[in-house]
Enzyme design. Structure first.
Site, PDB file in Angstrom:
ATOM      1  N   LYS A  14      20.824  21.608  20.464  1.00 27.78           N
ATOM      2  CA  LYS A  14      21.622  21.489  21.698  1.00 27.78           C
ATOM      3  C   LYS A  14      22.994  20.890  21.384  1.00 27.78           C
ATOM      4  O   LYS A  14      24.014  21.414  21.821  1.00 27.78           O
ATOM      5  CB  LYS A  14      20.884  20.626  22.741  1.00 27.78           C
ATOM      6  CG  LYS A  14      19.522  21.172  23.142  1.00 27.78           C
ATOM      7  CD  LYS A  14      18.849  20.318  24.202  1.00 27.78           C
ATOM      8  CE  LYS A  14      18.473  18.931  23.737  1.00 27.78           C
ATOM      9  NZ  LYS A  14      17.451  18.890  22.670  1.00 27.78           N
TER      10      LYS A  14
ATOM     11  N   ARG B 252      15.366  16.251  32.426  1.00 28.24           N
ATOM     12  CA  ARG B 252      14.248  16.248  31.477  1.00 28.24           C
ATOM     13  C   ARG B 252      12.919  15.991  32.164  1.00 28.24           C
ATOM     14  O   ARG B 252      11.897  15.941  31.493  1.00 28.24           O
ATOM     15  CB  ARG B 252      14.470  15.120  30.485  1.00 28.24           C
ATOM     16  CG  ARG B 252      14.878  15.557  29.104  1.00 28.24           C
ATOM     17  CD  ARG B 252      15.183  14.282  28.360  1.00 28.24           C
ATOM     18  NE  ARG B 252      15.061  14.407  26.964  1.00 28.24           N
ATOM     19  CZ  ARG B 252      16.112  14.513  26.145  1.00 28.24           C
ATOM     20  NH1 ARG B 252      17.323  14.581  26.619  1.00 28.24           N
ATOM     21  NH2 ARG B 252      15.922  14.555  24.863  1.00 28.24           N
TER      22      ARG B 252
ATOM     23  N   ARG C 109      18.701  15.174   9.770  1.00 27.09           N
ATOM     24  CA  ARG C 109      19.987  15.109  10.506  1.00 27.09           C
ATOM     25  C   ARG C 109      20.792  13.874  10.094  1.00 27.09           C
ATOM     26  O   ARG C 109      20.254  12.792   9.907  1.00 27.09           O
ATOM     27  CB  ARG C 109      19.731  15.049  12.006  1.00 27.09           C
ATOM     28  CG  ARG C 109      21.030  14.778  12.782  1.00 27.09           C
ATOM     29  CD  ARG C 109      20.911  14.989  14.249  1.00 27.09           C
ATOM     30  NE  ARG C 109      19.748  14.342  14.831  1.00 27.09           N
ATOM     31  CZ  ARG C 109      19.311  14.627  16.046  1.00 27.09           C
ATOM     32  NH1 ARG C 109      19.909  15.538  16.782  1.00 27.09           N
ATOM     33  NH2 ARG C 109      18.245  14.004  16.519  1.00 27.09           N
TER      34      ARG C 109
ATOM     35  N   ARG D  60      20.145   8.617  12.907  1.00 27.70           N
ATOM     36  CA  ARG D  60      19.816   8.022  14.203  1.00 27.70           C
ATOM     37  C   ARG D  60      18.526   7.211  14.097  1.00 27.70           C
ATOM     38  O   ARG D  60      17.617   7.587  13.373  1.00 27.70           O
ATOM     39  CB  ARG D  60      19.640   9.135  15.253  1.00 27.70           C
ATOM     40  CG  ARG D  60      20.868   9.333  16.092  1.00 27.70           C
ATOM     41  CD  ARG D  60      20.819  10.583  16.921  1.00 27.70           C
ATOM     42  NE  ARG D  60      19.633  10.734  17.765  1.00 27.70           N
ATOM     43  CZ  ARG D  60      19.464  11.736  18.626  1.00 27.70           C
ATOM     44  NH1 ARG D  60      20.412  12.645  18.763  1.00 27.70           N
ATOM     45  NH2 ARG D  60      18.370  11.829  19.351  1.00 27.70           N
TER      46      ARG D  60
ATOM     47  N   ARG E 142       8.681  12.318  20.762  1.00 21.30           N
ATOM     48  CA  ARG E 142       9.674  13.046  21.570  1.00 21.30           C
ATOM     49  C   ARG E 142       9.203  14.470  21.858  1.00 21.30           C
ATOM     50  O   ARG E 142       9.381  14.987  22.965  1.00 21.30           O
ATOM     51  CB  ARG E 142      11.036  13.063  20.850  1.00 21.30           C
ATOM     52  CG  ARG E 142      11.785  11.752  21.010  1.00 21.30           C
ATOM     53  CD  ARG E 142      12.779  11.482  19.903  1.00 21.30           C
ATOM     54  NE  ARG E 142      13.839  12.454  19.810  1.00 21.30           N
ATOM     55  CZ  ARG E 142      14.629  12.577  18.743  1.00 21.30           C
ATOM     56  NH1 ARG E 142      14.456  11.805  17.694  1.00 21.30           N
ATOM     57  NH2 ARG E 142      15.583  13.479  18.737  1.00 21.30           N
TER      58      ARG E 142
HETATM   59  P1  AP5 Z   1      21.021  18.963  16.969  1.00 15.50           P
HETATM   60  O1  AP5 Z   1      22.081  19.919  17.363  1.00 15.50           O
HETATM   61  O2  AP5 Z   1      21.413  17.538  16.756  1.00 15.50           O
HETATM   62  O3  AP5 Z   1      19.759  19.095  17.963  1.00 15.50           O
HETATM   63  P2  AP5 Z   1      19.542  18.557  19.449  1.00 15.50           P
HETATM   64  O4  AP5 Z   1      18.796  19.613  20.185  1.00 15.50           O
HETATM   65  O5  AP5 Z   1      20.850  18.096  20.033  1.00 15.50           O
HETATM   66  O6  AP5 Z   1      18.580  17.364  19.099  1.00 15.50           O
HETATM   67  P3  AP5 Z   1      18.465  15.899  19.693  1.00 15.50           P
HETATM   68  O7  AP5 Z   1      17.508  15.162  18.787  1.00 15.50           O
HETATM   69  O8  AP5 Z   1      19.815  15.265  19.888  1.00 15.50           O
HETATM   70  O9  AP5 Z   1      17.798  16.181  21.039  1.00 15.50           O
HETATM   71  P4  AP5 Z   1      17.027  15.202  21.878  1.00 15.50           P
HETATM   72  O10 AP5 Z   1      16.925  15.983  23.129  1.00 15.50           O
HETATM   73  O11 AP5 Z   1      15.760  14.697  21.317  1.00 15.50           O
HETATM   74  O12 AP5 Z   1      17.959  13.900  21.862  1.00 15.50           O
HETATM   75  P5  AP5 Z   1      18.952  13.252  22.930  1.00 15.50           P
HETATM   76  O13 AP5 Z   1      20.084  12.695  22.180  1.00 15.50           O
HETATM   77  O14 AP5 Z   1      19.204  14.192  24.053  1.00 15.50           O
HETATM   78  O15 AP5 Z   1      20.322  19.536  15.638  1.00 15.50           O
HETATM   79  C1  AP5 Z   1      19.306  18.801  14.975  1.00 15.50           C
HETATM   80  C2  AP5 Z   1      19.443  18.999  13.458  1.00 15.50           C
HETATM   81  O16 AP5 Z   1      19.191  20.379  13.142  1.00 15.50           O
HETATM   82  C3  AP5 Z   1      20.853  18.699  12.917  1.00 15.50           C
HETATM   83  O17 AP5 Z   1      20.747  18.105  11.647  1.00 15.50           O
HETATM   84  C4  AP5 Z   1      21.528  20.089  12.810  1.00 15.50           C
HETATM   85  O18 AP5 Z   1      22.498  20.126  11.780  1.00 15.50           O
HETATM   86  C5  AP5 Z   1      20.320  20.979  12.516  1.00 15.50           C
HETATM   87  N1  AP5 Z   1      20.474  22.303  13.101  1.00 15.50           N
HETATM   88  C6  AP5 Z   1      21.013  22.647  14.319  1.00 15.50           C
HETATM   89  N2  AP5 Z   1      20.963  23.974  14.501  1.00 15.50           N
HETATM   90  C7  AP5 Z   1      20.365  24.494  13.395  1.00 15.50           C
HETATM   91  C8  AP5 Z   1      20.024  25.819  12.999  1.00 15.50           C
HETATM   92  N3  AP5 Z   1      20.290  26.878  13.803  1.00 15.50           N
HETATM   93  N4  AP5 Z   1      19.394  25.980  11.799  1.00 15.50           N
HETATM   94  C9  AP5 Z   1      19.129  24.910  10.979  1.00 15.50           C
HETATM   95  N5  AP5 Z   1      19.446  23.626  11.316  1.00 15.50           N
HETATM   96  C10 AP5 Z   1      20.047  23.430  12.504  1.00 15.50           C
HETATM   97  O19 AP5 Z   1      18.041  12.095  23.509  1.00 15.50           O
HETATM   98  C11 AP5 Z   1      17.671  10.985  22.713  1.00 15.50           C
HETATM   99  C12 AP5 Z   1      16.797  10.045  23.544  1.00 15.50           C
HETATM  100  O20 AP5 Z   1      17.545   9.571  24.684  1.00 15.50           O
HETATM  101  C13 AP5 Z   1      15.520  10.658  24.143  1.00 15.50           C
HETATM  102  O21 AP5 Z   1      14.449  10.639  23.229  1.00 15.50           O
HETATM  103  C14 AP5 Z   1      15.295   9.716  25.340  1.00 15.50           C
HETATM  104  O22 AP5 Z   1      14.756   8.495  24.937  1.00 15.50           O
HETATM  105  C15 AP5 Z   1      16.699   9.450  25.832  1.00 15.50           C
HETATM  106  N6  AP5 Z   1      17.143  10.430  26.850  1.00 15.50           N
HETATM  107  C16 AP5 Z   1      18.170  11.326  26.729  1.00 15.50           C
HETATM  108  N7  AP5 Z   1      18.282  12.064  27.844  1.00 15.50           N
HETATM  109  C17 AP5 Z   1      17.318  11.615  28.694  1.00 15.50           C
HETATM  110  C18 AP5 Z   1      16.922  11.995  30.002  1.00 15.50           C
HETATM  111  N8  AP5 Z   1      17.541  12.988  30.671  1.00 15.50           N
HETATM  112  N9  AP5 Z   1      15.872  11.335  30.565  1.00 15.50           N
HETATM  113  C19 AP5 Z   1      15.232  10.340  29.909  1.00 15.50           C
HETATM  114  N10 AP5 Z   1      15.548   9.936  28.664  1.00 15.50           N
HETATM  115  C20 AP5 Z   1      16.595  10.573  28.057  1.00 15.50           C
END
Ligand code: AP5
Length: 208
Positions: A13, A89, A128, A156, A167
């Site tokens: 994402k 979410r 990552r 992270r 997660r």
């Molecule tokens: P990346 O692009 O970083 O993936 P992402 O989908 O953004 O992953 P996140 O871990 O950031 O998602 P998340 O939803 O768990 O975390 P968030 O920050 O929202 O890619 C990942 C890796 O893969 C990278 O190394 C990249 O280079 C690689 N990659 C990408 N595309 C690729 C491809 N096509 N092929 C190969 N490799 C690839 O949330 C974190 C925490 O915050 C949650 O756990 C929760 O505690 C809290 N939180 C956030 N939002 C909420 C909410 N709405 N409600 C409640 N809690 C929340």
């Protein structure tokens, strides 16, 4: 354009949000993960509460996240369109968003769901690395940082095997039930998230 980027942790994402912003610079990017990490880094009351949940790979309570997003959606840069990344979410978050959009007299255009099988997620997440200066996202194997950034990239706190397992479980139990809500409105665009990031970006662009 008003859209949601949806998908499991590590689906890409954040990676695809960066590429979408290059093509659609008018969009405001609202990543709840980034907003919460900033609050943690600044040591605000919200950040201190959220930190415990995030480290464990748990969801931050709806009451905290919904307020944060609603406040952000009222900022002027959201008027020309926005991309929600990581929100909603849970079903209550989706309902809160519905109410806010209805009150503002605006509607969503797309819910882009990036699909990646669970077995690929752990490798993506544990490899990552993030550049704290530019916010760029790298991967030790799939997208290594350039030489000038290699010395400063960080991992992270929630990118451990234990936290990502939690997660993923939360994604399946709490987040996927949000999708039927948007499917009923004809907004869901399912994208195969496996393959090089530029190919995934092309698939998204075609779907929009
Ligand atoms: P990346 O692009 O970083 O993936 P992402 O989908 O953004 O992953 P996140 O871990 O950031 O998602 P998340 O939803 O768990 O975390 P968030 O920050 O929202 O890619 C990942 C890796 O893969 C990278 O190394 C990249 O280079 C690689 N990659 C990408 N595309 C690729 C491809 N096509 N092929 C190969 N490799 C690839 O949330 C974190 C925490 O915050 C949650 O756990 C929760 O505690 C809290 N939180 C956030 N939002 C909420 C909410 N709405 N409600 C409640 N809690 C929340």
């Amino acid at each position: 354009m008003r859209m949601i980027l949806f998908g499991p942790p590590g689906a890409g994402k954040g990676t695809q949000a960066g590429r979408l912003l290059e093509r659609h610079p008018e969009l405001a990017h609202l990543s709840t993960g980034d907003m919460l990490r900033s609050a943690v880094a600044e040591g605000t009351a919200l950040g201190r509460q959220a930190d415990v949940f995030m480290k464990a790979g748990d969801l931050v309570p709806d009451t905290l996240v919904v307020g944060l997003v609603m406040e952000r959606l009222e900022k002027p840069d959201c008027r020309d369109g926005f991309m929600l990344d990581g929100f909603p979410r849970t079903v209550p978050q989706a309902e809160a968003l519905d109410r806010a959009l209805r009150e503002a007299g605006i509607a969503l255009d797309h819910v882009v769901v990036i699909e990646v099988p669970d077995e690929l997620i752990v490798e993506r997440i544990t490899g990552r690395r993030m550049d704290p200066e530019t916010g760029a996202i790298y991967h030790v194997k799939f997208s290594p940082p350039p030489e000038e950034a290699a010395g400063r990239v960080v991992q992270r706190k929630d990118d451990t095997v234990e936290a990502v397992t939690a997660r993923l479980a939360k994604y399946h139990s709490e987040t996927t039930p949000v999708l039927p809500h948007y499917e009923a409105q004809g907004l869901v665009r399912k994208i195969d998230g496996v393959g090089p990031p530029h190919e995934v970006a092309l698939r998204i662009e075609r779907a929009l």
